[in-house]
Design a protein around this motif. Structure first.
Motif, short mmCIF file in Angstrom:
data_model
loop_
_atom_site.label_atom_id
_atom_site.label_comp_id
_atom_site.label_asym_id
_atom_site.label_seq_id
_atom_site.Cartn_x
_atom_site.Cartn_y
_atom_site.Cartn_z
N ASP A 125 0.87 -1.17 0.00
CA ASP A 125 0.00 0.00 0.00
C ASP A 125 0.91 1.22 0.00
O ASP A 125 1.63 1.46 0.97
N MET A 126 0.88 1.99 -1.08
CA MET A 126 1.76 3.15 -1.23
C MET A 126 0.95 4.43 -1.24
O MET A 126 -0.15 4.47 -1.79
N ILE A 127 1.51 5.46 -0.63
CA ILE A 127 0.92 6.79 -0.71
C ILE A 127 1.99 7.76 -1.17
O ILE A 127 3.11 7.78 -0.62
N ILE A 128 1.68 8.53 -2.20
CA ILE A 128 2.54 9.62 -2.66
C ILE A 128 1.83 10.92 -2.31
O ILE A 128 0.69 11.13 -2.73
N MET A 129 2.50 11.77 -1.54
CA MET A 129 1.89 13.03 -1.13
C MET A 129 2.78 14.18 -1.55
O MET A 129 4.01 14.11 -1.40
N ALA A 130 2.18 15.25 -2.09
CA ALA A 130 2.92 16.45 -2.46
C ALA A 130 2.98 17.40 -1.27
O ALA A 130 1.97 17.67 -0.62
N GLU A 131 4.18 17.91 -1.01
CA GLU A 131 4.35 19.04 -0.11
C GLU A 131 4.84 20.22 -0.95
O GLU A 131 5.03 20.10 -2.16
N GLY A 132 5.06 21.35 -0.30
CA GLY A 132 5.44 22.54 -1.04
C GLY A 132 6.74 22.40 -1.80
O GLY A 132 6.88 22.92 -2.91
N ASN A 133 7.69 21.65 -1.23
CA ASN A 133 9.00 21.56 -1.87
C ASN A 133 9.41 20.13 -2.22
O ASN A 133 10.51 19.90 -2.73
N GLN A 134 8.56 19.15 -1.94
CA GLN A 134 8.96 17.76 -2.19
C GLN A 134 7.74 16.85 -2.24
O GLN A 134 6.66 17.21 -1.77
N PHE A 135 7.96 15.66 -2.83
CA PHE A 135 7.02 14.55 -2.67
C PHE A 135 7.48 13.72 -1.48
O PHE A 135 8.69 13.54 -1.26
N LYS A 136 6.51 13.17 -0.74
CA LYS A 136 6.83 12.20 0.30
C LYS A 136 6.13 10.89 -0.06
O LYS A 136 4.98 10.91 -0.51
#
Length: 348
Positions: free
Chosen positions: A299-310
């Motif tokens: 189970d993978m989650i890709i989340m965008a932040e202001g300066n990076q993906f986590k």
């Protein structure tokens, strides 16, 4: 060879596969097989990783040797074998089908052969570190089945089934995964669309085909998340996840994640990169661990932040990738391809 839920049928040997749901108290592994007349031994191993040579730490090495009239049990830590246990004879005969059941209990493994208790083997390595089953030697395996808390009959987590991915991925709207990934950080002076509220999550796609190319409505922005559940194929070499600026071959790629289980000299490596105007950037390869295994759900989650993906996998933070392509709203396409079966994809 076929794979259906938590049963593997007629796998090639050596077999290396993940244990669906991990090894928990109550997990049973049922192996039906035959040792041909011309073969002398084989082994079943509960390992803390997929490597065969040199071998990963092995919590249980179960090694029937009919010619010697015994079944050797042992463990391997840091390439050193422990004390062998050999008592009990060998109820496995060449040329005759047999069934071995390994049951994980709190303090030991309980092993039965052909429906009769054969031995207990006390834990020498924490069972929580065990994630891989291997079978080596001259044996012909008809089936391997995983039952119990991590398996088919009592799988209340259920997320390794194609039809029951709701466990972790379907219910997460923050909770543990947001804690694992930390709060989004917004750069000063920038205004972004508000992320969707938890009450209106994106519509999930169940069992989509691979390769999958799907639109990301509204593009990316800080707080946006993509949830991907899947199972790498039994003989998986690699699979790839791209966040792209368009659905076409040659589109710019903001995040290229190439999961390499076995590709040339690469083994258990996650290669990250970006591509702009047809030119690839600098690869990033370091990650603290490699969470993907053949036959084991992720189970993978890709989340965008202001300066990076986590990126988090199986409820644990895995890595970051700093943005190389701006603005994020250019990212409008998710591409997933390679040696895996997708069970659910959701954009939130």
């Amino acid at each position: 060879m076929a794979y259906n839920a938590s049963t593997v049928v007629n796998p090639p040997i050596p077999y290396v596969g993940g244990i669906p749901g991990g090894l928990k108290v109550g997990t049973q592994i049922i192996i039906n097989a035959t040792l041909p007349y011309h073969e002398n031994q084989f082994s079943i191993n509960l390992q803390c990783g997929p490597n065969l040579n040199p071998k990963s730490n092995t919590a249980l090495h179960f090694n029937p040797r009919p010619n010697e009239g015994c079944i050797v049990r042992d463990s391997l830590q840091h390439h050193s074998w422990g004390a062998e246990e050999r008592h009990g004879g060998c109820p496995i005969n060449k040329g005759q089908p047999f069934e071995i059941i390994i049951l994980c209990q709190m303090n030991h493994y309980k092993v039965s052969v052909n429906g009769r208790h054969f031995c207990d083997f006390r834990h020498r390595i924490d069972r929580n570190h065990v994630n891989t089953l291997t079978v080596e030697g001259g044996v012909q395996v008809n089936s391997i089945r995983f039952d119990g808390h991590g398996g088919h009959h009592h799988g209340h987590h259920g997320h390794h089934h194609g039809h029951g991915v709701g466990g972790f991925i379907g219910n997460v709207v923050g909770g543990a995964i947001k804690a694992a990934m930390g709060p989004p950080s917004y750069p000063a002076g920038q205004v972004h669309p508000p992320p969707p509220s938890g009450g209106a999550p994106g519509q999930p796609m169940y069992n989509p085909p691979v390769p999958l190319t799907t639109q990301i409505p509204g593009g990316f922005y800080p707080g946006r998340m993509i949830f991907i559940s899947g199972v790498p194929n039994f003989n998986a070499s690699r699979f790839t996840i791209n966040l792209q600026c368009g659905p076409y071959e040659g589109s710019d790629i903001a995040l290229h994640c190439d999961m390499r289980l076995r590709v040339g000299g690469d083994m258990n490596v996650i290669v990250r990169n970006s591509c702009q105007g047809g030119g690839w950037g600098a690869e990033e390869r370091h990650s603290p661990y490699f969470p993907f295994m053949p036959n084991a759900n992720f189970d993978m989650i890709i989340m965008a932040e202001g300066n990076q993906f986590k990126i988090a996998v199986n409820n644990q933070h895995l890595l970051e990738f700093y943005h190389r392509l701006q603005p994020l709203t250019r990212i409008d396409t998710l591409l997933v391809k390679g040696d895996l079966r997708l069970t659910q994809v959701r954009i939130q």
